[in-house]
Design an enzyme around this catalytic site. Structure first.
Site, PDB file in Angstrom:
ATOM      1  N   SER A   1      -9.827  -0.756   6.915  1.00  0.00           N
ATOM      2  CA  SER A   1      -9.290  -0.615   5.559  1.00  0.00           C
ATOM      3  C   SER A   1      -8.569  -1.824   4.991  1.00  0.00           C
ATOM      4  O   SER A   1      -8.230  -1.839   3.809  1.00  0.00           O
ATOM      5  CB  SER A   1      -8.352   0.586   5.487  1.00  0.00           C
ATOM      6  OG  SER A   1      -9.126   1.744   5.336  1.00  0.00           O
TER       7      SER A   1
ATOM      8  N   LYS B   1       0.851  -1.199   0.000  1.00  0.00           N
ATOM      9  CA  LYS B   1       0.000   0.000   0.000  1.00  0.00           C
ATOM     10  C   LYS B   1       0.883   1.244   0.000  1.00  0.00           C
ATOM     11  O   LYS B   1       1.883   1.294   0.727  1.00  0.00           O
ATOM     12  CB  LYS B   1      -0.907  -0.030   1.234  1.00  0.00           C
ATOM     13  CG  LYS B   1      -1.964   1.069   1.279  1.00  0.00           C
ATOM     14  CD  LYS B   1      -2.884   0.872   2.488  1.00  0.00           C
ATOM     15  CE  LYS B   1      -3.992   1.910   2.558  1.00  0.00           C
ATOM     16  NZ  LYS B   1      -4.890   1.697   3.723  1.00  0.00           N
TER      17      LYS B   1
ATOM     18  N   SER C   1      -9.824   1.566   2.624  1.00  0.00           N
ATOM     19  CA  SER C   1      -8.971   2.376   1.777  1.00  0.00           C
ATOM     20  C   SER C   1      -7.875   1.588   1.068  1.00  0.00           C
ATOM     21  O   SER C   1      -7.292   2.082   0.109  1.00  0.00           O
ATOM     22  CB  SER C   1      -8.315   3.476   2.615  1.00  0.00           C
ATOM     23  OG  SER C   1      -7.419   2.903   3.564  1.00  0.00           O
TER      24      SER C   1
HETATM   25  N1  GLN Z   1     -13.314   3.802   6.161  1.00  0.00           N
HETATM   26  C1  GLN Z   1     -12.650   4.305   7.318  1.00  0.00           C
HETATM   27  C2  GLN Z   1     -12.314   5.751   7.101  1.00  0.00           C
HETATM   28  O1  GLN Z   1     -12.675   6.281   6.132  1.00  0.00           O
HETATM   29  C3  GLN Z   1     -11.450   3.497   7.653  1.00  0.00           C
HETATM   30  C4  GLN Z   1     -10.232   3.840   6.896  1.00  0.00           C
HETATM   31  C5  GLN Z   1      -9.037   3.036   7.286  1.00  0.00           C
HETATM   32  O2  GLN Z   1      -9.143   2.000   7.946  1.00  0.00           O
HETATM   33  N2  GLN Z   1      -7.863   3.524   6.884  1.00  0.00           N
HETATM   34  O3  GLN Z   1     -11.674   6.380   7.899  1.00  0.00           O
END
Ligand code: GLN
Length: 482
Positions: free
Chosen positions: A175, A76, A151
């Site tokens: 994410s 990532k 994400s």
């Molecule tokens: N969907 C969550 C957010 O928008 C989690 C994101 C994540 O785990 N990086 O913050």
């Protein structure tokens, strides 16, 4: 798909490399040759990958047998890689090349795993669909008109689409687990502190954790063995971070006890996902497990609590992006003007929104009403969850309330995307290990089953997941090929 290696799991590739059925270079080349039609990668440096593959081959030829030696891995793009760009899918880090490796990257090099490239994500990991990437649209290999989740959508799309056998993501509120669910993969968030955050670009420091995506529990367990290490460079690293012994091969759900919180099987879970989870529960029960409904009332406050704490921490963490020390810079007559221009033009909409929400929640006069209150509820959630561990092996739920959704489907309702995180957030709140594994298809798209265990219970959770995987019999789950 042109890459037949994409049909193999990472552990199968590792075994084939050990048997000299193929070389590490051939493996890396085969994955590099697959065209990235899913927008999974933001950066690939084939020459460097192949050089790393050759170095791994030399180690194989010298008789080394470390478990994933020679298996290439996708990363990532919020994990720092020396000499390779690290953008966090943000314009503010356009052109930034870190001068150092994150600890996990050093560990991958140590394990002899060539890096295939840096994968797409929501800007600074803020999002649930990967649509907040400033650079490329990321598509779900199961249906390219749909989101891979987020994400870490690029890391999920890369493995699901046969562009990488295994990958790393980061998980602040789901994410890793949510994109794993939407792409039919296993995604694991280890206990907070078991994987070093050194070199992971910080979002919500008390919640962030790096973890693996793979096609099977065995794959994510193997990569977890590499990255779960104590690290003096991260002061939240656990002293006993390395994983202990695991017996995945003989794992079974017989006699295991699962708790299913009613708050996570609420009306917000779509009917097709609910049906798939209920079917999985029947299968587990038939295999000798028990599944009890429980009440964890504070979990219904998870999303509102998370969306105070995570932006608060983000607003502080993102203060360092000022265009002075690294990344992109907008020139303006004065220092403050330049700083404002850089942040104003280079941060995307969602990032700015979170910085504003977080700054507000931390500001004098509002701190007690928002941040402190959120931390209190976080404590309540942890107390309610911890009370279950004496009686249950794991907390079971859907991972996501829906299957992969159409790209752009929520552009007019961003709150709907945030509300989707309610099953995954509790694990980050308490630092619990948690994973998503495929439990079947609904309308031709993967459904993820979520399992969460007690802090430091990673080994038992992975064993349990291997038992669930065996009982359900649906991994690896690969998208239909043209
Ligand atoms: N969907 C969550 C957010 O928008 C989690 C994101 C994540 O785990 N990086 O913050």
């Amino acid at each position: 798909m042109s890459n037949t290696l994409g049909q193999l799991t990472a552990t199968e590739i590792a075994a084939a490399l050990q048997r000299r059925e193929m070389s590490a270079r051939e493996v890396a080349q085969a994955f590099l040759d697959v065209p990235d039609t899913y927008g999974a990668f933001l950066h690939v440096d084939a020459e460097r990958t192949l050089a790393e593959a050759d170095a791994a081959q030399a180690r194989l030829d010298a008789g080394e047998t470390s478990p994933l030696l020679g298996v290439p891995v996708a990363i990532k793009d919020n994990i720092s890689t020396q000499g390779r760009p690290t953008t966090c899918a943000s314009r503010i880090l356009e052109g930034y090349i870190p001068p150092y490796d994150a600890t996990v990257i050093s560990q991958l090099h140590g394990a002899g795993m060539p890096l295939l490239g840096k994968t797409n994500l929501d800007e600074f990991a803020m999002g649930t669909s990967t649509e907040n990437s400033a650079y490329a649209l990321c598509k779900n290999p199961w249906d390219p008109t749909r989101s891979p989740g987020g994400s870490s959508g690029g890391s999920a799309a890369a493995v699901s689409g046969g562009l990488a056998p295994i990958s790393l993501g980061s998980d602040t509120g789901g994410s890793i687990r949510q994109p794993a669910a939407l792409c039919g993969l296993v995604g694991f968030k280890p206990t907070y502190g078991r994987v070093s955050r050194f070199g992971l670009v910080a979002f919500g420091s008390s919640l962030d954790q790096i973890g693996p995506f793979g096609q099977t529990v065995a794959d994510v367990a193997a990569l977890s063995q590499v990255i779960c290490q104590t690290d003096g460079l991260d002061n939240t690293s656990l002293p006993d971070a390395p994983l202990g012994a695991m017996d995945l091969a003989n794992a079974s759900v017989k006699g295991k006890r699962f708790a299913l919180p009613r708050e996570l099987m609420s009306d917000a879970v779509e009917a097709n996902v609910r049906a798939s989870i209920e079917q999985a529960i029947r299968t587990l029960e038939a295999a000798g497990a028990t599944v009890d409904h429980v009440d964890l009332p504070s979990l219904s406050l998870g999303v509102s609590t998370y969306y105070v704490i995570a932006p608060a921490e983000a607003s502080s963490n993102l203060g360092r992006f000022d265009g002075v020390r690294y990344g992109a810079r907008e020139e303006a007559p004065g220092h403050v003007e330049s700083l404002m221009a850089t942040r104003g033009k280079k941060f995307g909409h969602e990032v700015k929104l979170r910085i504003m929400v977080g700054t507000y929640a931390l500001s004098a006069g509002y701190y007690d009403a928002y941040y402190l209150r959120a931390q209190q509820i976080r404590g309540l959630m942890v107390a309610e969850i911890d009370a279950l561990w004496g009686e249950y092996d794991a907390i079971l739920s859907p991972t996501s309330p829906c299957v992969a959704f159409p790209l752009g489907g929520f552009s007019h309702d961003p709150m709907a995307l945030k509300l989707m995180d309610f099953c995954t957030i509790p694990a980050n709140m308490g630092g619990y290990p948690a994973l998503s594994l495929p439990c079947g298809l609904a309308d031709g798209l993967p459904v993820g089953l979520h399992l969460m265990g007690p802090v430091r219970g990673d080994e038992r959770l992975l064993e349990l997941a291997a038992g669930v995987e065996r009982a359900l019999g649906c991994a690896p789950l690969r998208p239909p090929r043209a």
